[in-house]
Design a protein around this motif. Sequence first.
Motif, PDB file in Angstrom:
ATOM      1  N   TYR A 150      37.059  55.399  28.755  1.00 18.43           N
ATOM      2  CA  TYR A 150      36.508  54.405  27.828  1.00 18.43           C
ATOM      3  C   TYR A 150      35.274  53.726  28.399  1.00 18.43           C
ATOM      4  CZ  TYR A 150      36.374  50.318  24.766  1.00 18.43           C
ATOM      5  OH  TYR A 150      35.985  49.347  23.883  1.00 18.43           O
ATOM      6  N   ARG A 152      33.191  50.510  27.772  1.00 17.95           N
ATOM      7  CA  ARG A 152      33.209  49.229  27.054  1.00 17.95           C
ATOM      8  C   ARG A 152      31.839  48.890  26.477  1.00 17.95           C
ATOM      9  NH1 ARG A 152      36.905  45.772  26.218  1.00 17.95           N
ATOM     10  NH2 ARG A 152      38.406  46.439  27.775  1.00 17.95           N
ATOM     11  N   PRO A 184      45.329  53.530  24.660  1.00 16.75           N
ATOM     12  CA  PRO A 184      45.205  52.347  23.812  1.00 16.75           C
ATOM     13  C   PRO A 184      43.851  52.170  23.104  1.00 16.75           C
ATOM     14  CG  PRO A 184      44.614  51.772  26.052  1.00 16.75           C
ATOM     15  CD  PRO A 184      44.896  53.252  26.055  1.00 16.75           C
ATOM     16  N   THR A 185      42.865  53.046  23.296  1.00 15.16           N
ATOM     17  CA  THR A 185      41.501  52.662  22.879  1.00 15.16           C
ATOM     18  C   THR A 185      41.176  52.965  21.407  1.00 15.16           C
ATOM     19  OG1 THR A 185      40.488  54.789  23.446  1.00 15.16           O
ATOM     20  CG2 THR A 185      40.649  53.152  25.217  1.00 15.16           C
ATOM     21  N   GLN A 344      37.113  52.979  15.683  1.00 14.10           N
ATOM     22  CA  GLN A 344      38.320  53.431  16.380  1.00 14.10           C
ATOM     23  C   GLN A 344      39.335  53.905  15.332  1.00 14.10           C
ATOM     24  OE1 GLN A 344      39.284  49.897  18.671  1.00 14.10           O
ATOM     25  NE2 GLN A 344      37.603  50.237  20.093  1.00 14.10           N
ATOM     26  N   TYR A 350      41.089  48.663  20.484  1.00 14.42           N
ATOM     27  CA  TYR A 350      40.859  48.068  21.799  1.00 14.42           C
ATOM     28  C   TYR A 350      39.813  47.007  21.564  1.00 14.42           C
ATOM     29  CZ  TYR A 350      41.687  48.908  26.774  1.00 14.42           C
ATOM     30  OH  TYR A 350      42.114  48.840  28.078  1.00 14.42           O
ATOM     31  N   SER A 372      45.973  43.790  27.574  1.00 16.41           N
ATOM     32  CA  SER A 372      44.764  44.609  27.720  1.00 16.41           C
ATOM     33  C   SER A 372      43.801  44.374  26.555  1.00 16.41           C
ATOM     34  CB  SER A 372      45.153  46.091  27.733  1.00 16.41           C
ATOM     35  OG  SER A 372      45.769  46.428  26.491  1.00 16.41           O
ATOM     36  N   ARG A 374      44.678  45.320  23.510  1.00 20.78           N
ATOM     37  CA  ARG A 374      45.046  46.319  22.482  1.00 20.78           C
ATOM     38  C   ARG A 374      45.757  45.618  21.328  1.00 20.78           C
ATOM     39  NH1 ARG A 374      49.776  50.780  22.954  1.00 20.78           N
ATOM     40  NH2 ARG A 374      50.906  49.046  22.005  1.00 20.78           N
TER      41      ARG A 374
END
Length: 407
Positions: A150, A152, A184-185, A344, A350, A372, A374
């Motif tokens: 990932y 950011r 989780p992204t 997403q 995320y 996180s 999420r």
Amino acid sequence: MFEHVTPYPGDPILSLFQDFQKDAQPRKVNLSIGLYYDENGTIPVLSSVRSAAARVSAAAAPHTYLPMEGTPAFRAAVQRLVFGDDCAAVREQRVATIQTLGGSGALRLGAEFIKRYFPDSAIWVSDPTWDNHRVLFVGAGLDVHTYPYYDRETNGIRFDDLLATLDTLPARSVVLLQPCCHNPTGIDMTREQWQAVIARLRQRQLIPFVDMAYQGFGDGLVEDAWPIRALCDAGLAFLVSNSFSKNFSLYGERCGGLSLVCAGEREAASVLSQVQAGVRRMYSSPPLHGTQLISTVLNDADLTAQWDTEVAGMRSRIKRMRTALRERLEAAVPDMGFDYLTTQRGMFSYTGILPHEVDVLRERYSVYLLRSGRLCVAGLNDANLDLVADAVGTVLKARSSASVSLS
Ligand code: LMR
């Protein structure tokens, strides 16, 4: 005797879900664990599953032991769904498929197999990945490392770094990949990126382990499994775990499958027998009820069509919630970008919400996210959307005004 046993500090996802259940606040919102809630905020019992349950109950068959590998009807259904109706590897009986205790059971069984037959191989998971991947693989005795995933800054994938890392792995390293709705992204590789990864996996003789927990929640049941079909077409040997928890809304029934794609029929028979032995060592044989429900749906054309429509309904409701949350947050915090909510895919977003902000959301508003950042979009509905958007908007506005006053 047991004095030396120290308490388990709890699991970041499951413990949070327990905290949510204990929260007395009536307007609480669960956006933590991957559960799909319908428009009324309840976990649906799908109509296709209801019909299957009526048939299973009317048949009143004895509750006998299943074979170690599960029933033939269930295993054939898994192969059709995961590999498609016309897969050469399945036709040539090169795929060893076994019923498992959900997707987690499939991952664990696959990990045990890797540890036994590739004792020197480590496993590489995306950074970040589902919290329990690491726990589960370490529990099976594997060394776990990460590959870059990932980004950011761009809300995309660090694709060059990912490829560069694959280039450094010793042959027979295992690479865990998620074909759709990355947990989780929510960021998935494009088909071109998959093709480049598949070429690397082949060149470097790596072993892909594909974890498909959200089939149908991205673009469609067939579309989401495309990477698995591409791996088959490329002639690779690999493992696939699949879960029915989400797409059948049968979380507690613990139904999933593990498939190992082999070079030939004899090899597949040996592999299957060894995975059966793994089941016998651990829990003997899988449970019956959920399998009966899923087999009934997937072996009946009308029920399968009805289920497909129900999965499409869940998928489009998640997409609608993504758009609705994005619109509200854009209005509330105009100087921050929220396009990620709609780019997403799948159940999770995320968000970049920081751990201390997640704590404020939980403590002050009873809105539960993972630390996180999420957020499970599938927990949103028209009735709780404003509350969530107001809470998140307030927390993010506090951050943006703090950064203005600092600068
Ligand atoms: C999740 O990521 O929330 C789900 O896969 C549920 C779980 O077991 O963690």
